[in-house]
Design an enzyme around this catalytic site. Structure first.
Site, short mmCIF file in Angstrom:
data_model
loop_
_atom_site.label_atom_id
_atom_site.label_comp_id
_atom_site.label_asym_id
_atom_site.label_seq_id
_atom_site.Cartn_x
_atom_site.Cartn_y
_atom_site.Cartn_z
N VAL A 106 0.89 -1.23 -0.02
CA VAL A 106 0.09 -0.03 -0.18
C VAL A 106 0.87 1.19 0.15
O VAL A 106 1.81 1.14 0.67
CB VAL A 106 -0.94 0.03 1.06
CG1 VAL A 106 -1.97 1.32 1.47
CG2 VAL A 106 -1.87 -1.08 1.13
N ARG A 113 -5.88 3.06 6.50
CA ARG A 113 -7.19 3.41 6.09
C ARG A 113 -7.58 1.99 5.95
O ARG A 113 -8.81 1.94 5.36
CB ARG A 113 -7.02 4.06 4.99
CG ARG A 113 -6.39 5.45 5.01
CD ARG A 113 -6.57 6.32 3.77
NE ARG A 113 -5.76 7.43 3.87
CZ ARG A 113 -5.67 8.53 3.21
NH1 ARG A 113 -6.76 8.52 1.83
NH2 ARG A 113 -4.70 9.39 2.87
N GLY A 114 -6.99 0.87 6.10
CA GLY A 114 -7.79 -0.66 6.19
C GLY A 114 -7.79 -1.10 4.81
O GLY A 114 -8.51 -2.22 4.51
N LEU A 116 -5.57 -2.69 3.14
CA LEU A 116 -4.81 -4.00 2.95
C LEU A 116 -5.74 -5.02 3.32
O LEU A 116 -5.97 -5.98 2.71
CB LEU A 116 -3.34 -4.05 3.66
CG LEU A 116 -2.77 -5.40 3.65
CD1 LEU A 116 -2.49 -5.83 2.01
CD2 LEU A 116 -1.33 -5.42 4.29
N SER A 140 7.36 -10.22 4.90
CA SER A 140 8.21 -9.26 4.66
C SER A 140 8.68 -8.61 5.95
O SER A 140 9.73 -8.02 6.50
CB SER A 140 8.04 -8.38 3.47
OG SER A 140 6.94 -7.62 3.85
N GLU A 141 7.65 -8.77 6.85
CA GLU A 141 7.72 -8.12 8.20
C GLU A 141 6.57 -9.13 9.02
O GLU A 141 5.78 -9.47 8.66
CB GLU A 141 7.29 -6.68 8.19
CG GLU A 141 7.45 -5.94 9.56
CD GLU A 141 7.20 -4.43 9.39
OE1 GLU A 141 6.86 -3.93 10.63
OE2 GLU A 141 6.97 -4.07 8.41
N TYR A 145 0.75 -9.93 9.02
CA TYR A 145 -0.07 -10.86 8.31
C TYR A 145 -0.69 -11.52 9.42
O TYR A 145 -1.63 -12.15 9.13
CB TYR A 145 0.52 -11.67 7.33
CG TYR A 145 1.05 -10.87 6.19
CD1 TYR A 145 0.15 -10.36 5.14
CD2 TYR A 145 2.45 -10.51 6.10
CE1 TYR A 145 0.70 -9.81 4.07
CE2 TYR A 145 2.89 -9.64 5.02
CZ TYR A 145 2.14 -9.34 3.96
OH TYR A 145 2.40 -8.50 2.94
N PHE A 430 7.68 -18.00 -3.37
CA PHE A 430 6.97 -17.51 -4.73
C PHE A 430 6.72 -15.84 -4.48
O PHE A 430 7.16 -15.40 -3.56
CB PHE A 430 5.51 -18.12 -4.84
CG PHE A 430 4.80 -18.13 -3.47
CD1 PHE A 430 4.26 -17.13 -2.85
CD2 PHE A 430 5.00 -19.47 -2.69
CE1 PHE A 430 3.46 -17.25 -1.66
CE2 PHE A 430 4.22 -19.33 -1.50
CZ PHE A 430 3.47 -18.47 -0.97
#
Length: 430
Positions: A106, A113-114, A116, A140-141, A145, A430
């Site tokens: 994003v 702002r929601g 993702l 990545s972080e 997630y 991937f």
């Protein structure tokens, strides 16, 4: 502010790609060292893609296996992600479809702002409609997630051995042979070898198209670690049963001179495994071997006279899993023991998963159905994702307060059911 979440059309692919970090020159990985990287230098900074590079990315993105979604804010793309269609190997050997989440971002000016969450919801719905009851990603972080139901399911180690410490406990006679080959030969070897590996290794991922194409043409990686060298092992009949990709980078730092970096390694047999490591750990004019992307239950340590010679230098979660359909997922794999449990699963993003489920499991398979009885175990879909391949023990999560036990022995039974023969591992992403 008008927000629309929908798939990206071919005409919008270029605009979607410009949002992504590797295209716009922004960081795409947290700055901590990763276990997939065998080098010692800092990973080079990102630079914005040229128009020629964008042309290539656009062509690659317009494939059937690449399914991008985007958040449009007032008609402009402010964020996006994509699903790639791959397969993952489950306990029992079944290879099932997995929706691989990739190319996610994003724009910094549209964060908080929601967007993702809306993108992720749309993509998970798309996966379920296509029959993909599992989704996965490489994070990545580590803090992003989990809020969408993903959790670490496989892990990787990076380790190193000083050449002078690498004595094997017992001498062995290799019935096969080792050969250094060029990139064109390696490009033909790796796809075949990987297919054989992923048929028997829980957690392994099918490769994206073109995964090994670059081996034939060679080229230097952006970190300056030098050209790739390819080593293969053949069994007595001449068939390849193991391979390694390694580099011998030059360094102005005396501490880093003579380091052999192993970037990829696979062996189907014990003979191939010992022969390949036997040469890599005793390569002329080297001091130290560093290996990345290694499984957490690497057997090499137990083959050395000094088990402390193998020093773990980095560890990292690799594949994060997200269960999209509890019933299908629990019925798709086999189990190490027989038993029944009532699982109370919470899931605030995929509401159809939430509730109590009766699992009747055995080494031959399992059935899973909605339950009315009191729960033996309560957990969220995150914990279920970590447990699913057997890479995390239920007792670990229970000690961390992340699993509730409502029947004595419930956690021990879940451990017994999910116990793997080997730790799940995936060398391909991937």
């Amino acid at each position: 502010m008008a927000i629309e979440i929908r798939p990206v059309t071919p005409a919008e692919t270029r605009e979607y790609l410009r949002v992504l970090p590797y295209v716009n020159g922004l960081p795409q990985e947290e700055p901590e060292p990763s276990a997939w990287y065998a080098g010692h230098a800092a990973w080079p900074p990102q630079v914005p893609a040229t128009e020629e590079m964008l042309d290539q990315y656009v062509e690659e993105a317009q494939s059937d296996w690449f399914r991008p979604q985007a958040a449009f804010v007032d008609g402009k793309i402010a964020g996006g992600s994509a699903i790639v269609s791959v397969q993952v190997t489950l306990p029992g050997g079944r290879q099932v479809p997995l929706g691989g989440v990739t190319s996610t971002a994003v724009l910094p000016t549209y964060r908080r702002r929601g967007l993702l969450r809306k993108i992720m919801t749309a993509m998970l719905d798309d996966c379920r409609q296509r029959g993909e009851f599992l989704a996965g990603l490489s994070a990545s972080e580590g803090t992003i997630y989990g809020r969408y139901g993903f959790a670490p399911a496989t892990f990787q180690h990076r380790w190193e051995v000083r050449r002078t410490d690498a004595d094997f406990r017992a001498a062995f006679a290799d019935p096969g042979s080792l050969e250094l080959v060029d990139g064109s030969v390696a490009a033909g070897v790796w796809p075949v070898l990987h297919e054989q590996v992923r048929a028997v290794r829980v957690g392994e991922i099918s490769p994206l198209p073109g995964k090994w194409d670059g081996l034939a043409t060679g080229g230097l990686p952006p970190d300056g670690s030098g050209p790739a060298h390819h080593l293969v092992h053949r069994d007595p009949s001449g068939d390849v049963d193991g391979a390694a990709l390694f580099r011998l980078p030059w360094s102005p730092d005396p501490e880093q001179v003579g380091v052999l970096q192993v970037e990829a390694f696979e062996a189907l047999t014990l003979d191939a495994y010992r022969a390949l490591w036997g040469l890599l750990l005793d390569f002329d004019l080297t001091k130290r071997v560093v290996a990345a992307r290694r499984p957490v239950d690497e057997p090499l340590r137990w083959m050395l006279t000094n088990p402390r010679a193998l020093k773990l230098t980095r560890t990292r979660d690799n594949l994060w899993l997200r269960i999209l359909d509890v019933r299908e997922a629990l019925e798709a794999r086999t189990y190490a023991a027989s038993g029944s449990l009532i699982l109370d699963v919470s899931d605030d993003l995929c509401g159809w998963n939430a509730g109590r489920w009766r699992l009747d499991a055995s080494p031959e398979g399992a059935t899973c159905s909605p339950a009315e009885e009191s729960a033996d175990i309560s957990l969220s879909v995150n914990e279920l994702g970590s447990l699913y391949l057997g890479g995390v023990r239920a007792s670990e999560l229970a000690h961390a307060g992340r699993i509730g036990e409502h029947r004595t022995g419930g956690v021990a039974l879940l451990d017994a059911l999910l116990r793997p023969d080997r730790a799940p591992h995936n060398a391909v992403g991937f």
